[in-house]
Design a protein around this motif. Structure first.
Motif, PDB file in Angstrom:
ATOM      1  N   ASN A 137       0.802  -1.216   0.000  1.00  0.00           N
ATOM      2  CA  ASN A 137       0.000   0.000   0.000  1.00  0.00           C
ATOM      3  C   ASN A 137       0.835   1.267   0.000  1.00  0.00           C
ATOM      4  OD1 ASN A 137      -2.730  -0.809  -0.102  1.00  0.00           O
ATOM      5  ND2 ASN A 137      -2.439  -1.753   1.888  1.00  0.00           N
ATOM      6  N   ASN A 138       2.131   1.089   0.122  1.00  0.00           N
ATOM      7  CA  ASN A 138       2.995   2.258   0.102  1.00  0.00           C
ATOM      8  C   ASN A 138       3.062   2.865  -1.288  1.00  0.00           C
ATOM      9  OD1 ASN A 138       3.636   2.514   2.709  1.00  0.00           O
ATOM     10  ND2 ASN A 138       5.652   1.567   2.561  1.00  0.00           N
ATOM     11  N   ASP A 139       3.476   4.089  -1.320  1.00  0.00           N
ATOM     12  CA  ASP A 139       3.606   4.778  -2.604  1.00  0.00           C
ATOM     13  C   ASP A 139       4.742   4.222  -3.440  1.00  0.00           C
ATOM     14  OD1 ASP A 139       2.619   8.233  -2.317  1.00  0.00           O
ATOM     15  OD2 ASP A 139       1.515   6.365  -2.257  1.00  0.00           O
ATOM     16  N   MET A 198       5.474   1.415  -4.412  1.00  0.00           N
ATOM     17  CA  MET A 198       5.233   0.242  -5.260  1.00  0.00           C
ATOM     18  C   MET A 198       5.531   0.585  -6.715  1.00  0.00           C
ATOM     19  SD  MET A 198       1.652  -1.668  -5.574  1.00  0.00           S
ATOM     20  CE  MET A 198       1.375  -2.863  -6.842  1.00  0.00           C
ATOM     21  N   GLY A 231       4.027   3.294  -9.220  1.00  0.00           N
ATOM     22  CA  GLY A 231       3.459   4.421  -8.492  1.00  0.00           C
ATOM     23  C   GLY A 231       4.152   5.701  -8.908  1.00  0.00           C
ATOM     24  N   MET A 232       3.773   6.780  -8.248  1.00  0.00           N
ATOM     25  CA  MET A 232       4.337   8.063  -8.640  1.00  0.00           C
ATOM     26  C   MET A 232       5.735   8.252  -8.078  1.00  0.00           C
ATOM     27  SD  MET A 232       2.264   9.831 -10.584  1.00  0.00           S
ATOM     28  CE  MET A 232       2.240  11.601 -10.299  1.00  0.00           C
TER      29      MET A 232
END
Lengths: 654, 298
Positions: free
Chosen positions: B284-286, B288, B291-292
């Motif tokens: 769920n972290n960014d 991954m 992701g941005m």
């Protein structure tokens, strides 16, 4: 390099979708048409002097209402596209992405860019007149409010053809609406467009609170105010308390998305659920912001067309006060299903049900206003009467939704969708349509045709029920909102067909209403009296449409239903009786218009993270505000001769 | 007056649907387990109260319109502006109705926190089973920690047995809803939550996500198959014997945003049991992939 530019343009212009090409073409064509018509009839100067720079609340109100009707059209088209996609199982008319964008824009537009401007427009049209004032407390700020709303709406609508629309629902829940799961400009459009419009609304709240508290005609104590003015005062109060929360929430998510902060992401200790909390701490009061003014309008219309005093005036006021207070302590009922403890859900269940008590009181007071009346079934009255049973169903299903364990079965299903459409259409939209027919002569000097009005009423009202009553059942069958398609064999199809038929029926009702506006503008009965309905409140004491300064003499108020009392005493002539004194009025200004468009470009820059555009545009905004603060000659006096000329032209000066 | 007649007919029709229980397609009105039954009872109770209110208001509404809607109706009184007794009456009636609703609401809320009581009260205590349900964009993972198996987009449960559902999310929020067995509860990243379901009879109960989660959301339906105890045990045995194992590689592939069909696995990587929380945190972290990637600290 060229490939890069091509890829950018393809995203920027949303290439590849015939529906969007259609929108592109219709936008370009209508722009060309507008420019052509304005140039051909040499109306540019008129447009600038009479409308774009006006700070007259009556004209600003009309612009709000025109914008609201346009947005109702856009939001309605969205609705019909959605219904076309889910009438039958497994349709391929819209793909998932497209459908997601459309329900997002439908919801956002209908609440923020249709219901809100409709209400604020009616407040602008009616409140200063009802309290016997010449304008609002801060006319310049009022113009800025309108233009901020307008550019916010334009920015949001632009997303469809430039860069792609937001697609995370009008509630924009994180983490779905966060940068990771939803990159791209779509959600930025939502955040910035709402931010701009929200600042405008906040200023409106301040403005109308000051106006109603400070600018009432002599003798009009709070408990002699017309009910619509009361509802506007309470609404303004809710706006002032609720909208800052939206401003903050939008700003935080914007910072998350543009600058990589973690307010609403799991990483670095943020909390996605905090968005739901903030959104609904604003969002639930927002629901009452759009319903209370409608309540006020129903009180006016029902009393006027029953030709009778409003029953239980004080109870009507106090119940609104109570509703506004309760509106701030029920937000959690929007997420009973997010794992709260039984204690928390119990508290919010009961606080939500409690809203039924003051609302019930109001319903009974309306019924008893009808009782012993002489009911006249005008179009405005039909909308008000239809409100009672339709809103009743919406309100009672709301009580059913307030029962948390039962809500586990209704939440996010079509049962919920049916509920909030019942209250928002049966309450707010019916209220706005009633107001439109009721105050139309006050705005434009002619009445809307009654026959066409009644035809559109019956088509719309019956179709509304055909559309939304079956939705309750589809919801109980397990169909959830925001599904772009559903498989065969679930038994959902027959009801969905009925719903779609109802939706198109509402569209036809709306078309008849628009035709009525056109027909009445050309052939409608002109209102020479200023009082076409046998009105009771002060807006009917002046001409239709009201002169620039509203009243040559500020009326003196002795009772509630002030104008009726004046008519009984035979003192209505006092308002236009010579001799006159010069009237102090604010000057028109182009600055609100310019400032708002600068903010539009700053916003557009933020949407695409183009800081080379955003920063200079924001700086220019500041500059306009600085210029404004050094503007000392912002008012003028209307000389006595001009007042005499205006008054004798209306035939009121004898 | 035509409209009023239509309206009352509509309400009557609504009422009839509830009474006759034409319900096999109306999932919410067809409860097949004690959790859904409790919720159903509340729904019916509230519906009856609401129907009484509708009837009362409509009777007054129709009466005043008929009586005072005619020209020259007698009894016109423009000064009639209030009646303290009547107003007190219609303040008290809604208060009573709210109390009548609030009491069972609170009772049910507390009742739903624990395991449901078995429908066929034979007195013997049935041991609950636990299923960990994780919503992933856009599919449902069902893990049986005790049995050590994992399924995708369907689950098998024994009838008349309380099933503890532990809800989690990787990616967007969803909502776990099997209307015939129990009302929904959200799945949220980093906020594990529990709910109970139980089926009275063997059957195939359709569930779906009730909270919008992006492109594949509409396809996030699943089946809960309730079986007799013996058949449930046989199913577990069969899965253990005949189905492939869920490898870490395959598991990661499942976490990628896509829709999926039904799948069955005889085991799952044991590391997930221990590292479950950490794993979710990571997913769920960014940071991954894809992701941005705003903070590059990891």
């Amino acid at each position: 390099m060229i490939a890069d530019i091509k890829a950018f343009l393809s995203d920027f212009l949303v290439l590849g979708d015939p529906l969007i090409y259609g929108a592109d073409i219709s936008i370009v064509l209508s722009m060309v048409a507008i420019v052509f018509v304005l140039s051909y009839f040499k109306k540019w100067k008129w447009l600038w002097k009479e409308w774009l720079t006006t700070i007259d609340a009556k004209k600003i109100g009309i612009m709000y209402i025109i914008a609201a009707l346009l947005m109702l059209f856009r939001g309605g088209i969205d609705a019909l596209l959605m219904r076309s996609q889910i009438t039958f199982p497994n349709e391929g008319f819209l793909d998932s992405q497209h459908y997601n964008e459309i329900f997002t824009t439908h919801g956002t537009i209908m609440i923020l860019f249709m219901a809100m401007p409709f209400i604020v427009g009616m407040m602008n049209v009616a409140v200063p007149l009802q309290i016997g004032a010449r304008d609002v407390a801060f006319p310049y700020l009022n113009a800025l409010s309108f233009w901020l709303f307008f550019v916010g709406a334009m920015l949001f609508n632009l997303s469809f053809v430039i860069g792609g629309s937001p697609d995370a629902g009008w509630t924009s829940y994180t983490p779905l609406a966060g940068a990771k799961l939803d990159p791209g400009p779509g959600e930025n459009y939502y955040l910035i467009g709402l931010q701009l419009a929200g600042i405008g609304t906040l200023a409106t709240g301040v403005n109308f609170m000051a106006t109603i508290l400070k600018m009432r005609a002599p003798g009009m104590t709070l408990f002699k105010m017309p009910m619509f003015t009361w509802s506007s005062l309470i609404t303004s109060l809710i706006i002032v308390f609720a909208f800052p929360v939206l401003t903050v929430a939008l700003a935080l998510l914007t910072i998350d998305r543009l600058f990589g902060a973690h307010f609403f992401t799991i990483a670095s200790g943020g909390s996605p659920m905090m968005w739901a909390n903030l959104f609904w701490i604003w969002g639930h009061p927002e629901v009452y912001i759009v319903i209370l003014p409608a309540f006020g309008i129903f009180s006016e219309v029902i009393s006027t067309f029953s030709h009778k005093k409003l029953f239980g005036y004080k109870a009507m006021v106090w119940s609104m006060v109570l509703i506004s207070a309760l509106s701030f302590v029920v937000w959690l009922h929007h997420f009973f299903t997010m794992g709260n403890t039984a204690a928390v859900n119990s508290v919010f269940s009961i606080s939500t049900m409690a809203i039924a008590i003051p609302t019930g009181v109001k319903i009974f007071n309306w019924l008893f206003t009808l009782n012993k009346g002489r009911i006249e079934f005008s179009t405005a009255m039909l909308w008000a009467l239809a409100f009672i049973p339709n809103f009743l169903i919406g309100g009672l299903t709301g009580v059913m939704l307030a029962i948390a364990p039962a809500d586990y079965q209704y939440h996010n299903s079509y049962f919920l969708v049916a509920h909030f459409h019942s209250v928002l259409i049966g309450g707010t939209v019916f209220g706005m349509f009633a107001a439109l027919h009721y105050w139309w002569p006050k705005m434009f000097g002619h009445v809307l045709n009654e026959k066409l009005g009644k035809i559109s009423f019956w088509i719309f009202m019956v179709s509304f029920n055909i559309c939304f009553l079956p939705m309750y059942f589809v919801g109980l069958m397990g169909m959830t909102r925001r599904m772009y398609t559903y498989p065969e064999g679930l038994g959902w199809m027959p009801l969905n067909v009925v719903i779609t038929i109802g939706a198109f029926g509402m569209g036809i009702g709306f078309i008849v209403m628009v035709y009525n506006i056109y027909w009445s503008a050309r052939y409608g009965k002109r209102d020479k009296t200023g009082d076409p309905w046998g009105g009771r409140t002060l807006e009917w004491a002046t001409t239709s449409p009201a002169v620039e300064y509203n009243f040559a003499h500020i009326p003196k108020v002795e009772t509630a239903d002030a104008f009726l009392h004046m008519k009984e005493k035979g003192t209505t002539g006092q308002i236009s009786k010579a001799p006159f004194k010069p009237i102090h009025m604010p000057n028109n200004s182009g600055k609100p218009f310019i400032q708002a468009w600068l903010m539009f470009f700053a916003g557009f820059g933020l949407v695409f993270e183009w800081y080379w555009l955003a920063i200079p545009a924001a700086a220019a905004t500041m500059l306009v505000m600085a210029f404004r603060s050094f503007e000392y000659h912002d008012h003028h006096y209307i000389p006595v001769e001009e007042i005499e000329r205006t008054e004798s032209a209306t035939g009121r000066l004898n | 007056m035509k409209r009023l007649t239509l309206k009352s007919l509509g309400v009557l029709a609504l009422f009839l649907v509830f009474l006759t229980g034409c319900t096999n397609k109306v999932a919410v009105l067809n409860p097949q387990g004690p959790v859904a039954k409790q919720q159903y009872d509340l729904i019916i109770w509230s519906f009856i109260l609401m129907a009484i209110v509708v009837a009362g208001v409509l009777i007054i509404f129709i009466y005043v319109l008929v009586r005072y809607g005619r020209k020259n109706s007698k009894g016109y009184d423009p000064e009639d502006e209030g009646n303290a007794k009547l107003e007190a009456l219609w303040t008290i009636i809604p208060i009573i109705i709210v109390i009548l609703l609030a009491v069972p609401t609170v009772k049910t809320l507390y009742g739903l926190e624990g395991p449901p009581k078995p429908a066929n009260a034979t007195g013997k205590k049935v041991e609950p089973i636990t299923i960990e349900v994780t919503s992933v964009d856009w599919k449902w993972l069902f893990r049986y920690p005790k049995q050590g198996i994992e399924t995708v987009n369907y689950a098998v449960i024994p009838e008349d047995t309380p099933v503890k559902i532990k809800l989690k999310a990787i990616g967007a929020m969803n909502s776990f809803w099997v209307p015939e067995l129990a009302g929904q509860q959200y799945t949220m990243p980093n906020m594990p939550m529990n709910m109970w379901i139980q089926a009275d009879h063997p059957g195939d109960y359709l569930g779906r996500s009730a909270n919008f989660s992006g492109k594949g959301f509409a396809h996030m339906s699943f089946h809960i198959l309730a079986k007799k105890d013996a058949n449930f045990d046989a199913w577990v045995k069969d899965v253990k014997a005949n189905k492939p194992a869920l490898t870490m590689e395959k598991y990661k592939k499942l976490l990628e945003p896509d829709i999926a069909g039904e799948m069955t696995f005889s085991s799952y990587p044991k590391v997930l049991d221990k590292k479950d929380a950490a794993m979710e945190q990571h997913m769920n972290n960014d940071d991954m992939e894809g992701g941005m990637n705003h903070d590059s600290g990891h």
